[in-house]
Motif scaffolding. Structure first.
Motif, short mmCIF file in Angstrom:
data_model
loop_
_atom_site.label_atom_id
_atom_site.label_comp_id
_atom_site.label_asym_id
_atom_site.label_seq_id
_atom_site.Cartn_x
_atom_site.Cartn_y
_atom_site.Cartn_z
N ILE A 290 0.83 -1.20 0.00
CA ILE A 290 0.00 0.00 0.00
C ILE A 290 0.87 1.26 0.00
CG2 ILE A 290 -1.61 1.34 1.43
CD1 ILE A 290 -2.94 -1.39 2.12
N GLU A 291 1.95 1.25 0.77
CA GLU A 291 2.86 2.39 0.80
C GLU A 291 3.52 2.60 -0.56
OE1 GLU A 291 5.52 1.63 4.06
OE2 GLU A 291 4.04 2.22 5.56
N ALA A 292 3.94 1.50 -1.21
CA ALA A 292 4.56 1.60 -2.53
C ALA A 292 3.57 2.13 -3.56
CB ALA A 292 5.10 0.23 -2.97
N GLU A 293 2.32 1.67 -3.49
CA GLU A 293 1.30 2.16 -4.42
C GLU A 293 1.05 3.65 -4.21
OE1 GLU A 293 -1.98 -0.46 -3.63
OE2 GLU A 293 -1.22 -2.01 -4.99
N ALA A 294 1.09 4.09 -2.95
CA ALA A 294 0.90 5.51 -2.66
C ALA A 294 2.02 6.35 -3.26
CB ALA A 294 0.80 5.74 -1.15
N VAL A 295 3.25 5.84 -3.20
CA VAL A 295 4.40 6.55 -3.78
C VAL A 295 4.22 6.65 -5.30
CG1 VAL A 295 6.88 6.38 -4.24
CG2 VAL A 295 6.01 5.98 -1.93
N VAL A 296 3.83 5.56 -5.93
CA VAL A 296 3.63 5.55 -7.38
C VAL A 296 2.50 6.50 -7.76
CG1 VAL A 296 2.88 4.14 -9.34
CG2 VAL A 296 4.58 3.25 -7.75
N THR A 297 1.40 6.45 -7.03
CA THR A 297 0.26 7.32 -7.30
C THR A 297 0.67 8.78 -7.20
OG1 THR A 297 -1.31 5.65 -6.54
CG2 THR A 297 -2.08 7.94 -6.57
N ALA B 178 3.68 10.03 -7.54
CA ALA B 178 4.59 10.33 -8.65
C ALA B 178 3.80 10.56 -9.94
CB ALA B 178 5.60 9.20 -8.83
N LEU B 179 2.78 9.77 -10.17
CA LEU B 179 1.95 9.95 -11.36
C LEU B 179 1.18 11.27 -11.30
CD1 LEU B 179 0.56 6.34 -11.89
CD2 LEU B 179 2.13 7.58 -13.39
N ARG C 25 2.87 18.34 -13.93
CA ARG C 25 3.94 18.95 -14.73
C ARG C 25 3.56 18.98 -16.21
NH1 ARG C 25 8.62 15.64 -14.04
NH2 ARG C 25 7.49 14.31 -12.61
N ARG C 26 2.96 17.90 -16.67
CA ARG C 26 2.54 17.85 -18.09
C ARG C 26 1.46 18.88 -18.38
NH1 ARG C 26 4.57 13.83 -21.73
NH2 ARG C 26 6.29 12.94 -20.58
N LEU C 27 0.51 19.01 -17.46
CA LEU C 27 -0.57 19.97 -17.66
C LEU C 27 -0.07 21.41 -17.68
CD1 LEU C 27 -3.37 18.37 -15.44
CD2 LEU C 27 -3.38 18.56 -17.94
N LYS C 28 0.99 21.67 -16.92
CA LYS C 28 1.54 23.02 -16.86
C LYS C 28 2.55 23.29 -17.97
CE LYS C 28 0.96 23.36 -11.87
NZ LYS C 28 1.61 23.37 -10.57
N GLY C 29 2.97 22.23 -18.65
CA GLY C 29 4.00 22.36 -19.68
C GLY C 29 3.44 22.90 -20.98
#
Length: 87
Positions: free
Chosen positions: A44-51, A53-54, A60-64
């Motif tokens: 669950i902690e790893a999934e939270a980190v991935v989420t 990061a996404l 960043r993409r939306l602001k680019g």
């Protein structure tokens, strides 16, 4: 500190946990369940980190920089044409 808790397992889960204890991989049913909960916590902690990061990547993409639909279509058409010529 340990807390006693009553849980319910399916027959299959119980048999699996008992087989781990019987084979000597774990010293008790409690050890099996504690390890299972620890692995679930890590997952669950790893999934939270991935989420997170996404989410950051999307922000960043939306602001680019962006391109218009016409420009996108032009680039795709050019890419397709280059691919056709290379075949």
């Amino acid at each position: 500190m340990s807390v006693k808790s009553s849980i319910s397992l399916t027959d299959q889960q119980d048999a699996f946990a008992r087989s781990l204890v019987k084979s000597g991989q774990y010293s008790s049913m409690s050890s099996v369940l504690q390890q299972g909960l620890e692995l679930l916590c890590q997952k669950i902690e790893a999934e939270a980190v991935v989420t997170e990061a996404l989410r950051d990547l999307l922000q960043r993409r939306l602001k680019g920089p962006t391109i218009s639909t016409a420009e996108l279509e032009s680039r795709v058409d050019a890419m397709i044409e280059r691919k056709r010529r290379s075949v």
